[in-house]
Design a protein around this motif. Structure first.
Motif, PDB file in Angstrom:
ATOM      1  N   GLU A   1       0.821  -1.208   0.000  1.00  0.00           N
ATOM      2  CA  GLU A   1       0.000   0.000   0.000  1.00  0.00           C
ATOM      3  C   GLU A   1       0.856   1.260   0.000  1.00  0.00           C
ATOM      4  O   GLU A   1       0.566   2.214  -0.735  1.00  0.00           O
TER       5      GLU A   1
ATOM      6  N   VAL B   1      -5.284  -3.044  -0.105  1.00  0.00           N
ATOM      7  CA  VAL B   1      -5.047  -4.462  -0.355  1.00  0.00           C
ATOM      8  C   VAL B   1      -5.999  -5.291   0.485  1.00  0.00           C
ATOM      9  O   VAL B   1      -6.175  -5.037   1.675  1.00  0.00           O
TER      10      VAL B   1
ATOM     11  N   LEU C   1      -5.448  -5.915  -4.971  1.00  0.00           N
ATOM     12  CA  LEU C   1      -5.031  -4.533  -4.788  1.00  0.00           C
ATOM     13  C   LEU C   1      -5.962  -3.642  -5.588  1.00  0.00           C
ATOM     14  O   LEU C   1      -6.062  -3.788  -6.804  1.00  0.00           O
TER      15      LEU C   1
ATOM     16  N   ALA D   1      -4.602   3.307  -2.321  1.00  0.00           N
ATOM     17  CA  ALA D   1      -4.294   1.910  -2.639  1.00  0.00           C
ATOM     18  C   ALA D   1      -4.722   1.071  -1.448  1.00  0.00           C
ATOM     19  O   ALA D   1      -4.324   1.346  -0.319  1.00  0.00           O
TER      20      ALA D   1
END
Length: 105
Positions: A55, A69, A79, A67
């Motif tokens: 991230e 995950v 992701l 971002a």
């Protein structure tokens, strides 16, 4: 300490309430990736530290707003990237952090 006991016992959280998937025995809830933006499949992530590493690496890419995950330890994690960054720059950030896209991505 001069014969007096001044320590206070602290209660420890149960393992199922804390820690990453590799350190605790209980079920762990994960937050699904953001609904907007492309979603990529990743391999090689095993714990919360892996998630943070990916991230942070992807968040530093120009054009990335966020971002997120979703960890599947030992499997294919996801992701989600919001923003205008290209798939090639996201791939470079992920591989630079030591992880890989699944074949076909």
């Amino acid at each position: 300490m001069c014969g007096t006991e001044t320590r206070t016992e602290l209660l420890l959280a149960a393992p199922e309430q804390c820690g990453c998937g590799c350190c605790s025995t209980g079920a762990r809830t994960t937050t699904p990736p953001a609904a907007r933006g492309p979603v990529y499949s990743l391999e090689g992530l095993t714990c919360g530290h892996c998630v943070q590493t990916v991230e942070k690496a992807v968040a530093c890419v120009d054009g990335v707003e966020s971002a997120t995950v979703e960890l599947v330890a030992g499997g294919t994690s996801r992701l989600a990237v919001a923003g205008t960054a290209s798939a090639d720059t996201v791939r470079a950030a992920v591989t630079g952090a030591g992880y890989s896209f699944t074949p076909g991505q």
